[in-house]
Scaffold this active site. Structure first.
Site, PDB file in Angstrom:
ATOM      1  N   GLU A  60      -1.867  -3.759   0.252  1.00 34.92           N
ATOM      2  CA  GLU A  60      -2.527  -3.343   1.021  1.00 34.92           C
ATOM      3  C   GLU A  60      -3.271  -2.150   1.345  1.00 34.92           C
ATOM      4  O   GLU A  60      -4.316  -1.809   1.795  1.00 34.92           O
ATOM      5  CB  GLU A  60      -1.760  -4.374   2.081  1.00 34.92           C
ATOM      6  CG  GLU A  60      -1.867  -6.311   2.620  1.00 34.92           C
ATOM      7  CD  GLU A  60      -1.009  -6.381   1.720  1.00 34.92           C
ATOM      8  OE1 GLU A  60      -1.117  -7.301   1.854  1.00 34.92           O
ATOM      9  OE2 GLU A  60       0.027  -5.543   0.761  1.00 34.92           O
ATOM     10  N   GLU A  70       3.244 -12.404   0.551  1.00 34.52           N
ATOM     11  CA  GLU A  70       4.686 -13.041   1.344  1.00 34.52           C
ATOM     12  C   GLU A  70       4.674 -14.203   1.720  1.00 34.52           C
ATOM     13  O   GLU A  70       5.568 -14.767   2.257  1.00 34.52           O
ATOM     14  CB  GLU A  70       3.676 -12.836   3.410  1.00 34.52           C
ATOM     15  CG  GLU A  70       3.719 -11.391   3.371  1.00 34.52           C
ATOM     16  CD  GLU A  70       2.687 -10.666   3.994  1.00 34.52           C
ATOM     17  OE1 GLU A  70       2.918  -9.426   3.989  1.00 34.52           O
ATOM     18  OE2 GLU A  70       1.425 -11.123   4.852  1.00 34.52           O
TER      19      GLU A  70
END
Length: 272
Positions: free
Chosen positions: A135, A115
């Site tokens: 995730e 990210e």
């Protein structure tokens, strides 16, 4: 004690380096705070025109440090929200930086580390770089939902549903990175790209960055990120049996054992 984030300026280029190489630059609370602070410092320094974001050692970043969350006992959506908010604020400080930012990526670039790279304007990667947001395999989800605005819909859904990673060449073909170079050429390639940008007047760079960001925000990027904060708090606080088992193994046997348990679950499905 070494600083968890290093900062240097050379020839109108600021370089911010994540500095927990023994932890693959996993981002704990201190690193998150320092990274955000250094990004703001570079943003406010008129001598800086381009910002490089790099990682010390063999990896850019393996993501947010799971040990933080296990040790803190973060469980419920109410507890998760402020944690995720701090992480998002750091990532978006890079997105909001009024100057061009370049991620300099080698090795692991996963989860929150991916990210951070996606929040940068440009990405230069070494041939050994690996990108992904795993995730979901932890019973979690992306903290800052940027991937739908970087990749096409099909590839985004594949990566976020499976948690799979892709190599540097695949990331280049998907539009996640700008350039792939040999590991020995990584720093020079990133600096060369920064020097191509640096002659432009600072105000022109600022305004160009502003209009590009506004185009993405007109497509709903910031709304998606804010909405994901609420949903992400619910996902992380769902406390599923799988989440409980992962946390229990990590607490009793360590994170490495918990990751091995998680990997075995997914690998066994892939080969069945």
């Amino acid at each position: 004690m070494n600083d968890v984030v290093l900062y240097e300026i050379d020839n109108a280029i600021a370089k911010i380096t994540l500095n927990r190489p023994n932890k693959l630059n996993a981002m704990n609370a201190k690193l998150v705070e320092e990274l955000g602070r250094r990004v703001r410092e570079a943003a406010e320094d008129d001598s800086v025109k381009v910002v490089l974001v790099a990682g010390a050692g063999r990896s850019f970043s393996a993501g947010f440090d799971i040990n933080d969350e296990i040790e803190d006992g973060t469980e419920t959506p109410r507890q998760w929200r402020p944690v995720l908010q701090k992480d998002i604020s750091m990532t978006m400080s890079i997105w909001d930086c009024p100057k061009p930012t370049i991620a300099v990526v080698q090795g692991h670039c996963l989860a929150g580390g991916c990210e951070v790279a996606m929040a940068c304007d440009l990405v230069v990667a070494s041939e050994d770089a690996v990108f992904g947001e795993p995730e979901i395999q932890y019973g979690s989800g992306p903290v800052t939902l940027l991937m739908p605005f970087i990749l096409n819909q099909r590839k985004t859904r594949e990566l976020l549903f499976t948690g799979d990673s892709i190599d540097a060449q695949s990331a280049l073909e998907a539009g996640l990175v700008n350039r792939v170079v040999a590991a020995s050429d990584l720093d020079a390639a990133a600096k060369d790209l920064a020097l191509r940008i640096a002659p432009t007047p600072l105000e022109v760079l600022r305004l160009t960055k502003q209009t590009l960001n506004r185009a993405y925000e007109a497509m709903g990027l910031r709304h998606a990120v804010n909405s994901n904060l609420e949903i992400g708090s619910l996902i992380n606080g769902a406390n599923t049996p799988e989440q409980q088992e992962f946390d229990a193994i990590a607490s009793e046997k360590g994170l490495k054992a918990a990751l091995a348990w998680r990997n075995e679950r997914y690998d066994s499905q892939a080969t069945s």
